[in-house]
Design a protein around this motif. Structure first.
Motif, PDB file in Angstrom:
ATOM      1  N   UNK A 189       0.788  -1.041   0.304  1.00 17.49           N
ATOM      2  CA  UNK A 189      -0.046  -0.207   0.044  1.00 17.49           C
ATOM      3  C   UNK A 189       0.843   1.438   0.019  1.00 17.49           C
ATOM      4  N   UNK A 190       1.613   0.891   1.090  1.00 13.24           N
ATOM      5  CA  UNK A 190       2.424   2.623   1.049  1.00 13.24           C
ATOM      6  C   UNK A 190       3.186   2.780  -0.133  1.00 13.24           C
ATOM      7  N   UNK A 191       3.633   1.032  -0.757  1.00  7.78           N
ATOM      8  CA  UNK A 191       4.802   1.684  -1.546  1.00  7.78           C
ATOM      9  C   UNK A 191       4.304   2.312  -3.769  1.00  7.78           C
ATOM     10  N   UNK A 192       2.373   2.072  -3.234  1.00  5.56           N
ATOM     11  CA  UNK A 192       1.254   1.732  -4.646  1.00  5.56           C
ATOM     12  C   UNK A 192       1.263   0.978  -4.941  1.00  5.56           C
ATOM     13  N   UNK A 193       1.436  -0.230  -5.359  1.00  9.22           N
ATOM     14  CA  UNK A 193       1.427  -1.707  -5.333  1.00  9.22           C
ATOM     15  C   UNK A 193       0.049  -1.976  -5.239  1.00  9.22           C
ATOM     16  N   UNK A 194      -0.521  -2.579  -6.222  1.00  7.18           N
ATOM     17  CA  UNK A 194      -1.759  -3.123  -5.531  1.00  7.18           C
ATOM     18  C   UNK A 194      -1.635  -4.976  -4.934  1.00  7.18           C
ATOM     19  N   UNK A 195      -2.768  -4.171  -3.897  1.00  7.54           N
ATOM     20  CA  UNK A 195      -2.129  -5.278  -2.572  1.00  7.54           C
ATOM     21  C   UNK A 195      -2.947  -6.490  -2.350  1.00  7.54           C
ATOM     22  N   UNK A 196      -3.640  -6.470  -3.935  1.00  5.55           N
ATOM     23  CA  UNK A 196      -4.282  -8.042  -4.247  1.00  5.55           C
ATOM     24  C   UNK A 196      -2.738  -9.139  -5.109  1.00  5.55           C
ATOM     25  N   UNK A 197      -2.251  -8.397  -5.063  1.00  2.00           N
ATOM     26  CA  UNK A 197      -0.786  -9.119  -5.532  1.00  2.00           C
ATOM     27  C   UNK A 197       0.788  -9.717  -5.048  1.00  2.00           C
ATOM     28  N   UNK A 198      -0.058  -9.319  -3.502  1.00  4.77           N
ATOM     29  CA  UNK A 198       0.952  -9.483  -2.518  1.00  4.77           C
ATOM     30  C   UNK A 198       0.796 -11.375  -2.721  1.00  4.77           C
ATOM     31  N   UNK A 199       2.606 -11.640  -2.051  1.00  4.26           N
ATOM     32  CA  UNK A 199       3.106 -13.232  -2.369  1.00  4.26           C
ATOM     33  C   UNK A 199       2.117 -14.082  -2.023  1.00  4.26           C
ATOM     34  N   UNK A 200       2.261 -15.767  -2.728  1.00  4.76           N
ATOM     35  CA  UNK A 200       1.564 -16.201  -2.540  1.00  4.76           C
ATOM     36  C   UNK A 200       1.366 -16.677  -0.422  1.00  4.76           C
ATOM     37  N   UNK A 201       2.517 -16.687  -0.163  1.00  6.42           N
ATOM     38  CA  UNK A 201       2.384 -17.174   1.178  1.00  6.42           C
ATOM     39  C   UNK A 201       2.914 -15.820   2.124  1.00  6.42           C
ATOM     40  N   UNK A 202       2.775 -14.496   1.810  1.00  2.00           N
ATOM     41  CA  UNK A 202       2.250 -13.684   2.559  1.00  2.00           C
ATOM     42  C   UNK A 202       0.702 -14.167   3.816  1.00  2.00           C
ATOM     43  N   UNK A 203       1.611 -13.512   5.166  1.00  2.00           N
ATOM     44  CA  UNK A 203       0.376 -14.490   6.023  1.00  2.00           C
ATOM     45  C   UNK A 203      -1.593 -13.891   5.197  1.00  2.00           C
ATOM     46  N   UNK A 204      -1.527 -12.658   4.847  1.00  2.00           N
ATOM     47  CA  UNK A 204      -3.085 -12.868   4.580  1.00  2.00           C
ATOM     48  C   UNK A 204      -3.928 -13.480   3.598  1.00  2.00           C
ATOM     49  N   UNK A 205      -2.272 -13.653   2.582  1.00  2.00           N
ATOM     50  CA  UNK A 205      -2.902 -14.406   0.987  1.00  2.00           C
ATOM     51  C   UNK A 205      -2.954 -16.368   2.083  1.00  2.00           C
ATOM     52  N   UNK A 206      -2.344 -16.262   2.548  1.00  2.00           N
ATOM     53  CA  UNK A 206      -2.363 -17.701   3.519  1.00  2.00           C
ATOM     54  C   UNK A 206      -3.696 -17.839   3.902  1.00  2.00           C
ATOM     55  N   UNK A 207      -3.750 -17.087   4.832  1.00  2.00           N
ATOM     56  CA  UNK A 207      -5.546 -16.546   5.822  1.00  2.00           C
ATOM     57  C   UNK A 207      -6.688 -17.456   4.360  1.00  2.00           C
ATOM     58  N   UNK A 208      -6.051 -16.076   4.068  1.00  2.00           N
ATOM     59  CA  UNK A 208      -7.571 -15.935   2.473  1.00  2.00           C
ATOM     60  C   UNK A 208      -7.442 -16.967   2.476  1.00  2.00           C
ATOM     61  N   UNK A 209      -6.460 -17.966   1.598  1.00  2.00           N
ATOM     62  CA  UNK A 209      -6.531 -19.203   0.816  1.00  2.00           C
ATOM     63  C   UNK A 209      -7.132 -19.821   1.279  1.00  2.00           C
ATOM     64  N   UNK A 210      -7.319 -20.305   2.950  1.00  2.00           N
ATOM     65  CA  UNK A 210      -7.543 -21.190   3.994  1.00  2.00           C
ATOM     66  C   UNK A 210      -9.248 -21.046   3.753  1.00  2.00           C
ATOM     67  N   UNK A 211      -9.828 -19.740   4.214  1.00  2.00           N
ATOM     68  CA  UNK A 211     -10.830 -19.376   4.137  1.00  2.00           C
ATOM     69  C   UNK A 211     -11.692 -19.138   2.409  1.00  2.00           C
ATOM     70  N   UNK A 212     -10.661 -19.449   1.477  1.00  2.00           N
ATOM     71  CA  UNK A 212     -11.394 -19.234   0.631  1.00  2.00           C
ATOM     72  C   UNK A 212     -11.677 -21.031  -0.358  1.00  2.00           C
ATOM     73  N   UNK A 213     -10.923 -22.262   0.259  1.00  2.00           N
ATOM     74  CA  UNK A 213     -10.934 -23.262   0.480  1.00  2.00           C
ATOM     75  C   UNK A 213     -11.662 -23.753   1.557  1.00  2.00           C
ATOM     76  N   UNK A 214     -12.321 -23.458   1.973  1.00  2.00           N
ATOM     77  CA  UNK A 214     -13.586 -23.831   3.667  1.00  2.00           C
ATOM     78  C   UNK A 214     -14.970 -23.340   2.182  1.00  2.00           C
ATOM     79  N   UNK A 215     -14.602 -22.173   2.230  1.00  2.00           N
ATOM     80  CA  UNK A 215     -16.082 -21.677   1.190  1.00  2.00           C
ATOM     81  C   UNK A 215     -16.127 -22.619  -0.063  1.00  2.00           C
ATOM     82  N   UNK A 216     -15.326 -23.554   0.063  1.00  2.00           N
ATOM     83  CA  UNK A 216     -15.163 -24.050  -1.183  1.00  2.00           C
ATOM     84  C   UNK A 216     -16.151 -23.538  -2.925  1.00  2.00           C
ATOM     85  N   UNK A 217     -14.968 -22.500  -3.280  1.00  2.00           N
ATOM     86  CA  UNK A 217     -15.108 -21.542  -4.367  1.00  2.00           C
ATOM     87  C   UNK A 217     -15.091 -22.392  -5.454  1.00  2.00           C
TER      88      UNK A 217
END
Ligand SMILES: Nc1ncnc2c1ncn2[C@@H]1O[C@H](COP(=O)(O)OP(=O)(O)O)[C@@H](O)[C@H]1O
Ligand SMILES: [Mg+2]
Length: 256
Positions: free
Chosen positions: A228-256
């Motif tokens: 965010x501070x660097x003006x980069x799109x935050x949806x593209x943080x690395x897959x191993x970042x804490x936010x994506x790791x947590x979101x991936x688990x949530x999205x798996x549970x949602x069975x999308x």
């Protein structure tokens, strides 16, 4: 095709737009498209989180179409004004590889968004069957949803920070959703920006009190802050970042 619609709701600053961006990124990468991303917040910024240029918004087109002279000048002879207006509104879409982005934007003057809500609803209705997912980023309240821009909601994600007041706020949203008889198939709570990814006992207690169904906790993540501070799109943080790791688990549970 009948799309699965996903909507987020919660207080401002809790991470609704960030979470929408990550969901769109996930669906796109998993080949679950085509996806329609809808930015229904007048202070649009989903495009920044996704890293795409803002398309002309429905609000901007509305402004333009209000000036009769401007319309008369550019009106093609083969079109009625009504057809021309519709044609202009249908141009309000950014087409990316994995998704299309439709932005409501703002209109000036009156405080009421009824007109532009109507246009947004019409656009969604017109295109919805061409998508497998519709992901809607909302402003803090549930105004748009309550005015019925969506044909139905399949998955409602209530987003809160890790505070009792945040949880109480989404508790009120849950009550409102019930009163409005929106009947999402699934309603889940995501607690975002939790320090260390851990929930305090007091917050857990409040979740119980509000009778909310917690699907996952997303940590406060330095990577998101950095992007965010660097003006980069935050949806593209690395897959191993804490936010994506947590979101991936949530999205798996949602069975999308
Ligand atoms: N898990 C997170 N870790 C760190 N910062 C976050 C996280 N989620 C959101 N943010 C930051 O918090 C701010 C508000 O997020 P945003 O998604 O715009 O919230 P909302 O759409 O609910 O207003 C943004 O600066 C965003 O980068
Ligand atoms: Mg937002």
């Amino acid at each position: 095709m009948k799309p699965i619609t996903i909507a987020v709701a919660g207080k401002g600053g809790t991470g609704k737009t960030t979470i929408c961006g990550i969901i769109i990124d996930y669906l796109g990468k998993s080949g679950k498209g085509p996806i329609l991303a809808v930015d229904a917040d007048p202070n649009s910024n989903l495009n920044e989180v996704l890293g795409v240029e803002m398309p002309t918004t429905l609000g901007e087109i509305r402004e333009k179409m209000q000036y009769k002279d401007a319309v008369d000048e550019s009106l093609p002879p083969s079109m009625t004004k009504q057809e021309y207006t519709e044609f202009m509104f249908s141009g309000a879409m950014a087409e990316e590889d994995n998704y299309d982005l439709l932005v409501m934007g703002r209109t000036q003057g009156e405080g009421c968004y009824c007109y532009i809500n109507g246009v947004l609803k019409a656009q969604i209705d017109k295109y919805k069957n061409g998508y497998s997912y519709i992901v809607v980023d909302n402003e803090a309240g549930l105004e748009h949803i309550s005015r019925g821009i969506l044909p139905h909601i399949d998955i409602l994600l209530l987003v809160s920070d890790a505070s009792r007041r945040g949880i109480q706020a989404v508790g009120r949203v849950a009550t409102m959703v019930e009163e409005l008889k929106l009947k999402p198939k699934v309603t889940k709570l995501i607690v975002n920006r939790a320090p260390g990814g851990v929930l305090d006992d007091g917050v857990k207690e409040e979740i119980g009190k509000q009778n909310l169904d917690l699907i996952g906790v997303v940590p406060q993540d330095e990577t998101v802050y950095r992007y965010d501070a660097d003006g980069k799109p935050s949806s593209t943080v690395p897959e191993e970042s804490p936010v994506k790791t947590a979101m991936n688990e949530i999205l798996k549970k949602l069975e999308l």
